[in-house]
Motif scaffolding. Structure first.
Motif, PDB file in Angstrom:
ATOM      1  N   UNK A 137      53.546  96.933  65.064  1.00 37.72           N
ATOM      2  CA  UNK A 137      52.324  97.871  64.931  1.00 37.72           C
ATOM      3  C   UNK A 137      52.646  98.707  66.427  1.00 37.72           C
ATOM      4  N   UNK A 138      53.656  98.217  67.316  1.00 40.15           N
ATOM      5  CA  UNK A 138      53.804  99.273  68.292  1.00 40.15           C
ATOM      6  C   UNK A 138      55.157  99.777  68.273  1.00 40.15           C
ATOM      7  N   UNK A 139      56.127  99.132  67.613  1.00 42.17           N
ATOM      8  CA  UNK A 139      57.678  99.747  67.672  1.00 42.17           C
ATOM      9  C   UNK A 139      57.469 100.810  66.625  1.00 42.17           C
ATOM     10  N   UNK A 188      54.687 102.469  65.370  1.00 38.19           N
ATOM     11  CA  UNK A 188      53.452 102.758  65.518  1.00 38.19           C
ATOM     12  C   UNK A 188      52.742 103.861  64.336  1.00 38.19           C
ATOM     13  N   UNK A 214      50.090 102.940  61.611  1.00 43.84           N
ATOM     14  CA  UNK A 214      48.911 103.725  61.452  1.00 43.84           C
ATOM     15  C   UNK A 214      48.567 104.032  59.897  1.00 43.84           C
ATOM     16  N   UNK A 267      47.324 100.931  58.254  1.00 46.03           N
ATOM     17  CA  UNK A 267      46.053 100.526  58.709  1.00 46.03           C
ATOM     18  C   UNK A 267      45.053 101.527  58.209  1.00 46.03           C
ATOM     19  N   UNK A 289      41.246  99.553  64.492  1.00 45.53           N
ATOM     20  CA  UNK A 289      41.186 100.990  63.804  1.00 45.53           C
ATOM     21  C   UNK A 289      39.765 101.253  63.299  1.00 45.53           C
ATOM     22  N   UNK A 347      37.898 102.413  66.390  1.00 47.32           N
ATOM     23  CA  UNK A 347      38.345 103.607  66.843  1.00 47.32           C
ATOM     24  C   UNK A 347      37.698 104.594  65.936  1.00 47.32           C
ATOM     25  N   UNK A 359      50.997 102.106  73.063  1.00 44.34           N
ATOM     26  CA  UNK A 359      51.668 102.140  71.690  1.00 44.34           C
ATOM     27  C   UNK A 359      50.478 101.676  70.738  1.00 44.34           C
ATOM     28  N   UNK A 360      49.895 100.756  71.324  1.00 46.40           N
ATOM     29  CA  UNK A 360      48.415 100.196  70.407  1.00 46.40           C
ATOM     30  C   UNK A 360      47.366 100.856  70.363  1.00 46.40           C
ATOM     31  N   UNK A 361      47.013 101.169  71.559  1.00 43.71           N
ATOM     32  CA  UNK A 361      45.375 101.880  71.817  1.00 43.71           C
ATOM     33  C   UNK A 361      45.903 103.211  71.288  1.00 43.71           C
ATOM     34  N   UNK A 368      46.360 104.177  68.815  1.00 47.56           N
ATOM     35  CA  UNK A 368      46.084 104.161  67.245  1.00 47.56           C
ATOM     36  C   UNK A 368      44.801 103.286  66.997  1.00 47.56           C
TER      37      UNK A 368
END
Lengths: 241, 476
Positions: free
Chosen positions: A178-180, A182, A186, A189, A218, A221, B447-449, B451
């Protein structure tokens, strides 16, 4: 029946309500629940990233933490599966592997435990609302728990459960993915949120805090009016909206 | 590296894929169609799981005894009057093929679909010596005339194009004047290709499976082009990856059934061609000269490792058709002619981690690939094994990640440190939180926030609640 509760690290930090609900629910169903306070994380972030020496140390710790337990019940299919995976981390035939096998045999995901071990499909819950349920990948494909959450939700009075289109698709969490990765995460999700919106449900349910954190994050957001809850919270409701 | 395609930088390839709406639309609808057809074909068989187990056993047995079966195959082919060449590398394979072609003074080559010839860039090698190589598989043909656009899928190479785009390619390059209806497009290509088949000096095919016991090989197509390639030219060259072999016809039956159902949801494809050696004295047709080129190109170094199961692959692409990452980025983003989950496993093995270090991480480990693989390759587990190798053997992970993981281990295997760290979490994150949500996280949280929101850690952890409750006398 004595149950040692496995909260998972995300549950402990972010989803205390899910944990509280699960404990109350298990007690209501006749279990005596204890919480081994030395428990930490299952080690999955390290394992899936390829840090297997580090995972081994975590696994040993968790094997020791739950050694005394009759049953271990966790509120995440993915983390429970990780505990099952410990067996493959240890050398074949070693004493540690034997201990990991013993832990695997008694470790269950919450809905799996209620349906398969307690033999209960109606937990006496009631909740008025319209929900859809996200089937998490590790829980269904790897742990093999496909039906239990649906059996339990179908028996919640007042709850209207709507099928999530393309429900077998991953939500894009995938731990460090989810971060590597991203930008790919995105897209995944977003597609998931779109399918959830298509159901027009007010509430998204799931049995894995990690997926819910991803999808829920998400949803907020994007400012969508969809509530996100762990399945334990609904199974423990007694009529409140 | 020959198997590499597109832009060098992985992130650029991914961005390009994500921003290509046409491609994503084409991939999405193809995936949906293929997934549904595969599921229906599997269900119709009734005992799909048993078939998968059988497929796994056949592949596992064959690869365990690969040297034996390759010997048997090459002896049989030689007995029938064919020529067998073992190529350790792609270059060796191309050299041999060039020699055969030059001896024949051949110029025009008709070729059926083959991934291994893509892997070794055979077409480019032959074009260098002045040959004209014509791809006769419709998908490959479209890509070839579109300036050698690389394949994005191992079964349907032009899957990233929609029918309107194909119409435009035909219009621009071949003066096509009709509509985007698939029937009209196919008929047009068929007429063009018919002339090529008749004029070709040499036919080159891939190989779905070689049959060791009889020295035969089988080609699976829906267009019948492979049958034309093997029937018309006098000289035939078949190129196979060295693992594409089964012991006998009984096993062929099973793996072909698994292949066609898993790949396209068909009981059988329209054409399954099995050929045995060059034309014999009593036979009416077939090539007068037959060459079998068996390509290693990195495969034997996979044998005996934790990745051996990757060689079980029968190239059905079922894993690609269910992969959500593939759906969003498309095949070209993988930078390899082998995309999707199997590509992410195979590409670093056939090439190296310098070229494909990102691929093992381009997966959420959702396991959809492992679930559909008709020969039960544990694909997502193989991706984890790659990650382990990158970290522990190759030492190629970043310093920041190593430090973070070392810290993670220290914290989670000490109950006290863990309790302290989780207790601190709400205080450390308070400056960044608003309405119990963190929308702009510091450092690695960004990197998380970027998105999604992150919930703010609660002041009262679960364990605090449990402890307090027990003090107050436990359950109410």
């Amino acid at each position: 029946m004595r149950v040692s509760f496995f909260i998972t690290c995300l549950g402990d930090i972010f989803y205390a309500n899910a944990g509280k609900s699960a404990v109350e629910l298990l007690e209501r169903l006749g279990c005596e629940v204890d919480f081994p306070p030395t428990q930490t994380c299952c080690g999955q972030p390290a394992y899936n990233s390829g840090y297997h020496k580090e995972t081994l140390e975590v696994a040993k710790h968790m094997v020791e933490v739950f050694e005394h337990a009759d049953y271990v019940v966790g509120i995440s299919g993915s983390c429970v599966y990780m505990i099952h995976e410990y067996v493959h981390l240890f050398e074949d035939g070693s004493n540690w592997q034997k201990r990991a096998k013993a832990l695997k045999r008694k470790t269950y995901e919450l809905t799996q435990f209620i349906v398969d071990v307690l033999g209960i499909e109606d937990v006496g819950a009631s909740y008025h609302g319209t929900a859809t349920y996200h089937t998490s990948c590790h829980m269904t494909r790897l742990l093999g728990v496909k039906e239990a959450p649906f059996r339990l939700l179908e028996n919640v009075k007042g709850l209207r459960l709507i099928d999530l289109p393309n429900r077998n698709d991953c939500c894009g969490f995938g731990g460090t993915f989810s971060v590597k990765m991203a930008s790919i995460s995105e897209q995944m999700v977003d597609e998931k949120v779109q399918h959830i919106e298509e159901t027009e449900a007010d509430l998204l349910l799931g049995a894995d805090g990690s997926c819910l954190m991803n999808i829920g994050g998400r949803i907020t957001r994007q400012g969508k009016p969809i509530e996100v809850k762990h399945i334990a919270e609904i199974l423990n409701s007694r009529g409140e909206e | 590296m020959p198997m590499h395609i597109g832009e060098k930088d992985f992130r650029k390839r991914v961005s390009k894929g994500i921003s290509d709406d046409y491609m994503r639309g084409a991939v999405r609808s193809a995936q949906e169609r293929l997934q549904n057809r595969r599921a229906a074909a599997a269900e119709e068989l009734g005992d799909w799981e048993e078939w998968r187990t059988l497929g796994q056993q056949i592949r596992s047995h064959t690869i365990e005894h690969l040297d034996y079966y390759l010997h048997q195959l090459s002896d049989k082919v030689a007995e029938l009057g064919g020529h067998v060449f073992f190529a350790e590398t792609g270059e060796e394979a191309n050299e041999y093929i060039k020699q055969v072609i030059q001896k024949k003074n051949a110029k025009k080559i008709a070729k059926s679909k083959s991934m291994v010839t893509e892997e070794i860039s055979m077409n480019a090698a032959l074009e260098e010596i002045g040959c004209e190589v014509i791809e006769t598989d419709l998908g490959e043909y479209i890509l070839q005339i579109d300036d050698h656009d690389p394949p994005s899928h191992i079964v349907a190479p032009a899957l990233h194009k929609n029918k309107e785009q194909i119409r435009d390619v035909f219009k621009e390059r071949l003066n096509y004047k009709k509509t985007e209806h698939p029937e009209e497009l196919a008929l047009f290509a068929r007429e063009k290709l018919r002339e090529e088949f008749l004029a070709a000096d040499v036919g080159i095919t891939g190989c779905n499976f070689a049959v060791a016991e009889s020295g035969s090989f089988a080609l699976v197509t829906n267009e019948g082009n492979a049958r034309m390639v093997t029937a018309l030219p006098n000289t035939q060259i078949t190129v196979m990856g060295m693992e594409r072999i089964v012991p006998g016809w009984e096993e062929l039956d099973i793996v072909v059934s698994l292949l066609t159902r898993a790949a396209v949801g068909q009981k059988l494809t329209s054409y399954i061609t099995a050929l045995t050696g060059p034309k014999q004295a009593e036979e009416a047709d077939g090539p007068e000269e037959f060459h079998l080129v068996i390509v290693d190109n990195g495969r034997s170094k996979i044998l005996g490792t934790e990745f051996q199961e990757a060689l079980h692959c029968i190239r059905c692409a079922a894993c690609i058709n269910v992969c959500p990452v593939y759906r969003h980025v498309g095949g070209h983003a993988y930078g390899s002619i082998y995309p999707g989950p199997i590509g992410a496993v195979l590409s670093p093995l056939l090439s190296d981690y310098d070229e494909y270090k990102e691929l093992p991480y381009a997966s959420s480990l959702c396991g959809a690939c492992t679930e559909v693989c008709p020969v039960k390759i544990p694909l997502h587990e193989q991706l984890i094994m790659h990650r382990r190798k990158i970290v522990e053997d190759e030492k190629k992970s970043t310093l920041a990640e190593r430090v973070a993981m070392r810290g993670f281990e220290q914290i989670v295997h000490s109950a006290n440190l863990y309790r302290t760290a989780t207790k601190m979490a709400p205080f450390l994150t308070t400056p960044f939180a608003k309405n119990n949500r963190i929308t702009k996280g510091p450092g690695p949280l960004r990197n998380w926030t970027d998105i999604r929101d992150l919930p703010q850690p609660a002041n009262e952890r679960f364990r605090d609640w449990f402890k307090k409750r027990n003090k107050q006398g436990g359950a109410i």
